[in-house]
Design a protein around this motif. Structure first.
Motif, PDB file in Angstrom:
ATOM      1  N   GLU A 107       0.821  -1.298   0.142  1.00  0.00           N
ATOM      2  CA  GLU A 107       0.272  -0.118  -0.054  1.00  0.00           C
ATOM      3  C   GLU A 107       1.047   1.237  -0.030  1.00  0.00           C
ATOM      4  O   GLU A 107       0.606   2.162  -0.833  1.00  0.00           O
ATOM      5  N   ILE A 110       2.416   1.851  -3.434  1.00  0.00           N
ATOM      6  CA  ILE A 110       1.605   2.365  -4.556  1.00  0.00           C
ATOM      7  C   ILE A 110       0.828   3.690  -4.377  1.00  0.00           C
ATOM      8  O   ILE A 110       0.297   4.282  -5.209  1.00  0.00           O
ATOM      9  N   LEU A 111       1.048   4.068  -3.355  1.00  0.00           N
ATOM     10  CA  LEU A 111       0.220   5.255  -2.779  1.00  0.00           C
ATOM     11  C   LEU A 111       0.823   6.578  -3.588  1.00  0.00           C
ATOM     12  O   LEU A 111       2.063   6.965  -3.809  1.00  0.00           O
ATOM     13  N   GLY A 112      -0.294   7.201  -4.102  1.00  0.00           N
ATOM     14  CA  GLY A 112       0.192   8.201  -5.158  1.00  0.00           C
ATOM     15  C   GLY A 112       0.437   7.917  -6.599  1.00  0.00           C
ATOM     16  O   GLY A 112       0.236   8.652  -7.338  1.00  0.00           O
ATOM     17  N   ALA A 113       0.580   6.487  -6.601  1.00  0.00           N
ATOM     18  CA  ALA A 113       0.734   5.798  -8.166  1.00  0.00           C
ATOM     19  C   ALA A 113       0.203   4.473  -8.303  1.00  0.00           C
ATOM     20  O   ALA A 113       0.513   3.504  -8.841  1.00  0.00           O
ATOM     21  N   GLU A 114      -1.397   4.587  -7.797  1.00  0.00           N
ATOM     22  CA  GLU A 114      -2.272   3.432  -7.940  1.00  0.00           C
ATOM     23  C   GLU A 114      -2.507   2.934  -9.193  1.00  0.00           C
ATOM     24  O   GLU A 114      -2.859   1.830  -9.299  1.00  0.00           O
ATOM     25  N   GLY A 116      -5.162   3.432 -10.882  1.00  0.00           N
ATOM     26  CA  GLY A 116      -6.660   3.727 -11.178  1.00  0.00           C
ATOM     27  C   GLY A 116      -7.430   3.590  -9.933  1.00  0.00           C
ATOM     28  O   GLY A 116      -7.054   3.507  -8.706  1.00  0.00           O
ATOM     29  N   ALA A 117      -8.673   3.898 -10.158  1.00  0.00           N
ATOM     30  CA  ALA A 117      -9.316   3.958  -8.981  1.00  0.00           C
ATOM     31  C   ALA A 117      -9.796   3.025  -8.024  1.00  0.00           C
ATOM     32  O   ALA A 117      -9.965   2.985  -6.830  1.00  0.00           O
ATOM     33  N   LEU A 118      -9.780   1.724  -8.692  1.00  0.00           N
ATOM     34  CA  LEU A 118     -10.093   0.379  -7.884  1.00  0.00           C
ATOM     35  C   LEU A 118      -8.754  -0.141  -7.628  1.00  0.00           C
ATOM     36  O   LEU A 118      -7.925  -0.464  -8.472  1.00  0.00           O
ATOM     37  N   LEU A 119      -8.501  -0.263  -6.512  1.00  0.00           N
ATOM     38  CA  LEU A 119      -7.136  -0.967  -6.087  1.00  0.00           C
ATOM     39  C   LEU A 119      -6.950  -2.416  -6.522  1.00  0.00           C
ATOM     40  O   LEU A 119      -6.022  -2.975  -7.046  1.00  0.00           O
TER      41      LEU A 119
ATOM     42  N   LYS B 177     -10.813  -0.457  -0.405  1.00  0.00           N
ATOM     43  CA  LYS B 177     -10.733  -0.915  -1.953  1.00  0.00           C
ATOM     44  C   LYS B 177     -10.419   0.039  -2.930  1.00  0.00           C
ATOM     45  O   LYS B 177     -10.524  -0.327  -4.082  1.00  0.00           O
ATOM     46  N   ARG B 179      -8.745   3.436  -4.483  1.00  0.00           N
ATOM     47  CA  ARG B 179      -7.800   4.718  -4.310  1.00  0.00           C
ATOM     48  C   ARG B 179      -7.872   5.724  -3.343  1.00  0.00           C
ATOM     49  O   ARG B 179      -7.305   6.188  -2.703  1.00  0.00           O
ATOM     50  N   LEU B 182      -7.687   4.686   0.148  1.00  0.00           N
ATOM     51  CA  LEU B 182      -6.194   4.516   0.404  1.00  0.00           C
ATOM     52  C   LEU B 182      -5.621   5.788   0.773  1.00  0.00           C
ATOM     53  O   LEU B 182      -4.890   6.027   1.900  1.00  0.00           O
ATOM     54  N   ARG B 183      -6.212   6.796   0.027  1.00  0.00           N
ATOM     55  CA  ARG B 183      -5.417   7.993   0.114  1.00  0.00           C
ATOM     56  C   ARG B 183      -5.782   8.644   1.448  1.00  0.00           C
ATOM     57  O   ARG B 183      -5.005   9.471   2.108  1.00  0.00           O
ATOM     58  N   ALA B 197       4.268  11.923  -1.887  1.00  0.00           N
ATOM     59  CA  ALA B 197       3.821  10.742  -3.084  1.00  0.00           C
ATOM     60  C   ALA B 197       3.248  11.863  -4.061  1.00  0.00           C
ATOM     61  O   ALA B 197       2.871  11.277  -5.086  1.00  0.00           O
ATOM     62  N   VAL B 199       0.651  13.823  -4.031  1.00  0.00           N
ATOM     63  CA  VAL B 199      -0.936  14.002  -4.087  1.00  0.00           C
ATOM     64  C   VAL B 199      -1.259  14.981  -2.844  1.00  0.00           C
ATOM     65  O   VAL B 199      -0.768  15.205  -1.703  1.00  0.00           O
TER      66      VAL B 199
END
Lengths: 513, 323
Positions: A107, A110-114, A116-119, B177, B179, B182-183, B197, B199
């Motif tokens: 996690e 990938i934070l900030g470079a995920e 897409g919207a769905l993990l 689930k 982005r 998570l943020r 990062a 953001v």
């Protein structure tokens, strides 16, 4: 300084030209130039406050320069925020890690470079890329581990993975070895070498000359906000770099008189300390401290040294054991408060100077009498006599080279080294029988380190028993007459500095024996 | 059996009482997981209740009332964001200020507009949210116990009950689930990590405070136009604080927070039924005592029975770039 030309005419990875930055009245960077070649490990060295962190923060987009130009791969870029730097392929591994401790490695990466919207859609791919990095660069971390549970060395690898995951071509590391064991530092250098082999550019910010000599291709030196020299590492020496850094010759040898051991000053037997959660942090520790010697406790931060020190200083109750200090026997049943310990001739320079050493928001004169404020010399009855205290503080400041010598200046406005000197002045001035010092030179620049070291040796020569806790192996080796190594709350080594080599100490500190 | 007879209506009451608690607690959850402490749940709910009742009363359309409630509470959420995020003000003070301001303002505006002692006119059923009667309720009502459960607990609830309980898994899904989630979680723990990062911290935190406003608005509209029939002075009655307690008890985790809300709601439902009950040798149970049980329970539970509740690390602190 004119821009640093490259010998082979290749386009450099990073070019900084005429970077200028002020914070109020402080001129942090003055027309700084820096050229870093692609595929190099480039050292940036300087004392604390020399402006290297500011310069790197400008390159990383944390601050914006007041003037100057940044070129990445020959192209002028404008870096106003972190996002711009990331787009230009620049990543920074900060001294204090920028990690979310409650989250997993994956996690965090990938934070900030995920993607897409769905993990769930992007996590498997991210996991695969992490595996590739682990293989290519020797960066071994479990992607599902919670970051807060990992040792510091592994957390640093997570930071590097994060950078690579974002496609970093240029990696800045700010004082990366400060928190690492020697073995972890060796691992880090192996990783950096692997990065260089893969064509990445690394900027290593440090104040440790040894690291510069060991791993860099080229080095730039900063002093007082200015760039004072660029050298090929193979064509320079630690002495030359040291001189460039502090602007004068550095007396590197610390001349210590032979040790003259006196009577037992403090005797610790079977000491155990539990923390607030009931975890045993110090486990059955015994040692003796004699007058006229410096005993150094080496160890990686967090192996019980801090708890040991706090227990001995009366800041923390201990669970079992006896501490004999002069005529007093201190046991869990009969604890002594710091005040009483001071009266017995114990002085303590705590590890965390901003939290326990002084009052950052109070004037220096208030910190200068802290703990001794009930001394009748400082007042009449319940009233403090500020005239006396001011004079006393001014004398301390003069004798211990505290700058600026202003008793009324707020504690937080002194540099780390000067705060430390003020605390040491307060504790040493009383001529204690036992002096305990934790991390005396953390965040202190080279000139200050030298001064503090000399003061500690002078105390010892006057017959004081000095207990030194430090994570800096150089410092332990330089000062100690005897070295104890702590690992996991126990003393795992007791040796003389002449008989100790760094590798062996490192292995002990890592619990390998 | 007495208990069996009582149980359906007790469960139905629990769910009714839980709705505003759940909505407000999840408002707090979003806000605090993003690092903004929200004492102002109470005020935003109260504003929602007033706007909902006032607009429903004037237009006769309860959905317009809902829209007004959500809009006003969202604006207050954004205001809280402005104070805490942009101006880096004290988050507790800002929340309290919103509570005090709304309590006074609703009363004053109510008096000026409706001349009924600060209340809005009683709403007719057409200007309220009504209950949903499930198909087959009459048919099954003959079956003992199960019929009552179907007709009064599962079905027969206010129309706003269902989206509220659907919101819970949705919130969990968003937080864990996506982005965005998570943020949000990251920015409440370590805004510096989020910032470096690349953001924007500010935008994330505003989003969280506005979501909190929206949820409080729905809760307020529920209280005034579903549970009640009009606005009464300070009608949220501390439910915003109770929601905060549930959030702490739930350790800022969605499912745990839901269970905490249901627990508090159940205690409340029991309290109403304990009114006037006489315990032999003790006398009548004071209602005040039963009503204080959720608060006492929170303290007792947090003091050791559920372990330490550790809030998001950056919660309460404005994000300032360090020199």
């Amino acid at each position: 300084m004119p821009p640093d030309p490259l010998a082979n005419g290749q386009t450099p990875a990073v070019e900084l030209r005429g970077i200028d930055k002020r914070f109020g009245t402080v001129h942090a960077n003055r027309a700084v130039d820096l050229t870093v070649q692609r595929g190099h490990i480039h050292g940036l060295i300087g004392e604390n406050g020399a402006g290297k962190s500011t310069l790197m923060s400008i390159l990383y987009g944390f601050y914006t320069a007041d003037a100057g130009e940044i070129r990445i791969g020959g192209v002028p870029v404008s870096i106003a925020e972190s996002k711009d730097a990331i787009e230009a392929g620049i990543e920074m591994v900060h001294q204090h890690f920028m990690l979310v401790e409650t989250m997993t490695v994956l996690e965090n990466v990938i934070l900030g470079a995920e993607g897409g919207a769905l993990l769930s859609r992007h996590l498997p791919a991210a996991r695969d890329r992490l595996k590739t990095f682990s293989r290519d660069y020797g960066l071994d971390v479990d992607p599902d581990a919670i970051v807060g549970d990992l040792p510091v060395g592994a957390q640093q690898r997570v930071e590097i993975l994060k950078a690579l995951y974002r496609g970093a071509e240029i990696l800045i590391l700010d004082e990366p070895t400060g928190v690492l064991t020697p073995q972890e530092a060796t691992d880090l250098f192996r990783i950096l070498a692997a990065l260089r082999t893969q064509g990445k550019t690394v900027i290593l910010v440090t104040h440790k000359l040894r690291e510069i000599m060991a791993i860099t291709d080229r080095v730039s030196v900063m002093r007082a906000g200015q760039m004072v020299g660029h050298r090929d590492t193979s064509a320079t020496s630690p002495e030359e770099l040291g001189e460039l850094m502090i602007g004068r010759k550095l007396a590197n040898r610390l001349d210590k008189a032979p040790v003259r051991i006196g009577a037992v000053a403090m005797d610790v037997s079977g000491l155990s300390v539990r923390d607030a959660m009931g975890v045993e942090r110090v486990k059955n520790v015994s040692f003796t401290l004699r007058q006229g010697e410096i005993v150094g406790i080496a160890g990686v931060s967090g192996n019980g040294q801090n708890e040991l020190m706090e227990a001995l200083a009366g800041m923390r109750r201990f669970a079992a054991g006896t501490v004999r200090l002069g005529e007093a026997d201190i046991t869990p049943a009969r604890p002594l408060a710091p005040d009483a310990l001071r009266a017995l001739g114990m002085a303590h320079v705590p590890e965390d100077r901003l939290r326990t050493g002084l009052l950052p928001s109070f004037a220096a004169r208030e910190s200068a009498i802290l703990g001794y404020h009930n001394d009748p010399a400082y007042g009449r009855g319940p009233l403090l006599d500020w005239g006396v205290i001011d004079r006393h503080t001014a004398t301390l400041m003069q004798r211990y080279e505290v700058k600026p010598p202003l008793p009324k200046l707020r504690g937080s406005l002194f540099s780390g080294g000067n705060q430390q000197k003020l605390i040491m002045a307060r504790e040493m001035e009383r001529d204690p029988k036992v002096l305990m010092v934790g991390q005396p030179t953390r965040g202190v620049d080279i000139g200050g380190i030298d001064f503090i070291h000399r003061q500690l040796v002078a105390m010892r020569d006057r017959g004081c028993a000095v207990l030194l806790v430090s994570v800096e192996l150089d410092e332990i080796l330089r000062l100690s007459d005897r070295i104890l190594v702590m690992f996991d709350g126990r003393i795992v080594g007791d040796l003389l500095p002449e008989a100790a080599d760094e590798r062996q100490l490192g292995l002990m500190m890592a619990g390998a024996n | 059996m007495d208990i069996i007879d009582q149980l359906p209506s007790l469960l139905a009451a629990t769910i009714r009482v839980a709705v505003p608690l759940v909505l407000a607690a999840f408002a707090g959850l979003f806000s605090e997981r993003a690092g903004v402490v929200d004492i102002g749940l109470e005020g935003k709910m109260l504003a929602g209740a007033f706007a909902g009742a006032a607009v429903s009363s004037i237009t006769g359309n309860v959905w317009l009332g809902m829209l007004a409630a959500v809009a006003l509470a969202a604006v207050l959420g954004a205001l809280h964001g402005f104070v805490c995020i942009s101006q880096k003000g004290n988050q507790v003070v800002s929340g309290l200020a919103i509570n005090i301001m709304v309590s006074g303002l609703t009363m004053t505006l109510g008096l000026a507009w409706f001349h009924q002692g600060g209340q809005t006119p009683p709403l007719p059923p057409s200007a309220r949210f009504s209950e949903v009667i499930f198909p087959g309720t009459a048919l099954l009502s003959g079956i003992p116990f199960l019929g009552a459960i179907y007709g009064r607990v599962i079905g027969g609830q206010n129309i706003l009950v269902y989206p509220t309980f659907l919101m819970v898994p949705l919130a969990w899904w968003v937080l864990y689930k996506t982005r965005f989630g998570l943020r949000i979680r990251a920015v409440g723990e370590s805004p510096a990590a989020v910032d470096t990062a690349g953001v924007p911290v500010v935008r994330l935190r505003y989003a969280a405070t506005i979501i909190a406003g929206v949820l409080c608005g729905v809760a307020g509209a529920y209280i005034a136009t579903a549970q009640g029939a009009g606005f009464v002075r300070d009608m949220t009655g501390g439910r915003g604080y109770l929601a905060l307690a549930a959030l702490v008890l739930g350790k800022w985790k969605p499912w745990n927070t839901l269970w905490s809300c249901l627990l508090f709601a159940a205690l409340d439902a029991v309290a109403i039924r304990l009114q006037g009950v006489v315990i032999p040798g003790v006398g009548p149970v004071p209602v005040e005592f039963v009503q204080s049980v959720p608060y006492i329970m929170t303290i007792v539970l947090l003091a050791g029975f559920v372990g330490r509740a550790i809030p998001p690390k950056a919660s309460g602190y404005p994000y300032v770039k360090e020199r």
